[in-house]
Scaffold this active site. Structure first.
Site, PDB file in Angstrom:
ATOM      1  N   VAL A  42       0.916  -0.910   0.095  1.00  0.00           N
ATOM      2  CA  VAL A  42      -0.449   0.221   0.419  1.00  0.00           C
ATOM      3  C   VAL A  42       0.982   1.408  -0.229  1.00  0.00           C
ATOM      4  O   VAL A  42       1.779   1.227   0.528  1.00  0.00           O
ATOM      5  CB  VAL A  42      -1.128  -0.415   0.996  1.00  0.00           C
ATOM      6  CG1 VAL A  42      -2.006   0.899   0.969  1.00  0.00           C
ATOM      7  CG2 VAL A  42      -1.603  -1.384   0.788  1.00  0.00           C
ATOM      8  N   CYS A  43       0.769   2.047  -0.888  1.00  0.00           N
ATOM      9  CA  CYS A  43       1.304   3.321  -0.835  1.00  0.00           C
ATOM     10  C   CYS A  43       0.929   4.710  -0.569  1.00  0.00           C
ATOM     11  O   CYS A  43      -0.775   4.811  -0.578  1.00  0.00           O
ATOM     12  CB  CYS A  43       1.644   3.650  -2.433  1.00  0.00           C
ATOM     13  SG  CYS A  43       2.834   2.397  -3.238  1.00  0.00           S
ATOM     14  N   PHE A  44       1.023   5.559   0.679  1.00  0.00           N
ATOM     15  CA  PHE A  44       0.719   5.292   1.317  1.00  0.00           C
ATOM     16  C   PHE A  44       1.613   7.491   0.741  1.00  0.00           C
ATOM     17  O   PHE A  44       2.139   7.652   0.079  1.00  0.00           O
ATOM     18  CB  PHE A  44       1.071   6.017   2.541  1.00  0.00           C
ATOM     19  CG  PHE A  44       0.348   4.969   3.570  1.00  0.00           C
ATOM     20  CD1 PHE A  44      -0.839   4.892   3.856  1.00  0.00           C
ATOM     21  CD2 PHE A  44       1.232   3.373   3.368  1.00  0.00           C
ATOM     22  CE1 PHE A  44      -1.626   3.875   4.332  1.00  0.00           C
ATOM     23  CE2 PHE A  44       0.239   2.178   4.067  1.00  0.00           C
ATOM     24  CZ  PHE A  44      -1.094   3.325   4.062  1.00  0.00           C
TER      25      PHE A  44
END
Length: 441
Positions: A92-94
């Site tokens: 998951v890229c934040f």
């Protein structure tokens, strides 16, 4: 990890669990507070609408100075990328890992992490990919439309249908395997298990999935109906410019098949609910603790209603079974239910309160909190207290001006009118009054 960090994690978990946000849920095992399971219910109005998306969150030794590790687990076994920023691998890229001013801060926490992920599940997730946020060309518009279409299909197929089929033991041919839900009482018999036997996996949201499925069933079916007209059976998903081998969403549209499987899931949940009564009688005959507890709670609620002279409620047990409560509600004067008589069935699990009651309004009533098949959406303040359940049921029925929350939309037609224009609200009230009048016929 310091005791202070552990206490903070515990507080953050409790805040979400005790909060009112229906789109978030978290759980952990007491002995392993650093490893948290999280659920995000897809936002209404998006292609993820009412989907069940799971994440595993592992807090590091450096927390809160550094962020926890977040892994998406709703990926169809690593084969489905649900978002430009939620990879098939689970990565998951934040945004906080980007430019200056967007990095992780110790002021953030578990809830802000989940809200950040939820914000990725937008109406147009195509724009989450860097470089595509300003895409305006005809080909980009086409990609956006097609991306939304395949996410909607796979949200239903993977996050809802596959999830429930696995929990309920539904096979590819539609048959349902017998479920071992665990004993509801201790019969002191040797069950043949040793300490070395594999313990069941920690699955804290299974009951939530089932109850929410019943809540959102009509919404799922409406979504299928609307999308089916735009996608031919067997039509291939279109690949997006940012997708790559091993990190994509591949497949074909088949909404009629999704509709069929939805119906089987619903039937399995209803059959399970019916079987609770059978299990309950068995527990009662064996004088199991849960049966004694529910019998006592029923007696206490009845006595409380008598002392308060609460004549709008008549509470009983179906055939003396403490796992099936019958509630007759008489509409109070000067309310929108004035003069109505409504029969309500409260089905309780032998695993209560780990499995929550399923409440059915058996008298047809056009109401924004009641599905077309009578399933009531309500919120008890104490999950383990049946008095709180009865109070919440009545509150849901009588509430005349609830705040707008599309996640409580269990009757899309009624909800659209209730929160629509002034004329829509008048139509809602007419249909509600008509069903109230018919309740005594």
């Amino acid at each position: 990890m310091s005791n202070q960090a552990i206490l903070r994690i515990g507080r953050e978990i409790s805040q979400i669990q005790q909060g009112t946000d229906l789109s978030l849920a978290v759980a952990c095992q007491e002995a392993d507070i650093r490893n948290v399971k999280a659920l995000i219910v897809g936002p209404p109005g998006s292609p993820y609408e009412f989907g069940f998306f799971d994440f595993s969150i592992k807090f590091t030794e450096e927390y809160p100075a550094s962020p926890p590790h977040v892994h998406a687990t709703t990926t169809n076994g690593g084969r489905c990328r649900f978002n430009p920023n939620i990879y098939a691998s689970g990565k998951v890229c934040f945004t906080w890992r980007g430019e200056s001013g967007e990095q992780w801060s110790s002021a953030q926490g578990l809830e802000s992490i989940l809200i950040s992920i939820q914000s990725l599940m937008s109406c147009n997730p195509y724009e989450n990919e860097p470089g595509f946020e300003n895409a305006k060309s005809p080909s980009d518009v086409k990609y956006m439309k097609n991306y939304v279409a395949k996410i909607r299909h796979e949200s239903l197929r993977i996050s809802v249908i596959q999830r429930l089929e696995s929990i309920l033991g539904i096979q590819s041919d539609g048959t349902v395997l017998p479920q071992n839900n665990g004993s509801c009482y201790d019969d002191d018999e040797d069950d043949g298990l040793s300490l070395d036997d594999e313990r069941p996996a920690f699955e804290p949201f299974n009951d939530l999935y089932k109850l929410r499925f019943l809540w959102y069933y009509e919404s799922y079916m409406l979504s299928i109906q609307e999308a089916q007209a735009k996608a031919k059976v067997g039509q291939q998903f279109e690949s997006m410019p940012f997708e790559s081998p091993g990190n994509t969403m591949e497949g074909k549209f088949n909404y009629p098949e999704l509709r069929r499987r939805m119906g089987i899931i619903k039937g399995a949940i209803m059959a399970e609910t019916t079987n609770w009564a059978v299990e309950g009688l068995n527990a009662k005959n064996k004088e199991a603790g849960i049966a004694v507890n529910l019998q006592r709670q029923h007696e206490q609620v009845v006595e409380d209603l008598r002392l308060r002279k609460h004549f709008t409620i008549d509470l009983g047990l179906e055939e003396g079974n403490p796992f099936v409560w019958t509630l007759t509600y008489f509409g109070r004067p000067m309310t929108h239910l004035d003069g109505g008589v409504f029969n309500i069935r409260i089905s309780l699990s032998p695993r209560f309160p780990d499995e929550q009651p399923r409440v059915f309004v058996q008298t047809p009533l056009f109401h924004n909190r009641i599905s077309k098949e009578g399933i009531l959406c309500y919120f008890p303040k104490k999950l383990e207290d049946m008095k709180a359940h009865v109070e919440a049921i009545i509150e849901a029925l009588e509430e005349e001006s609830p705040p707008y929350d599309p996640r409580t939309t269990v009757n899309p037609e009624a909800s659209k009118l209730f929160w629509g224009s002034a004329d829509d609200k008048k139509k809602y009230n007419r249909m509600l009054r008509r069903s109230v009048q018919r309740s005594t016929e």
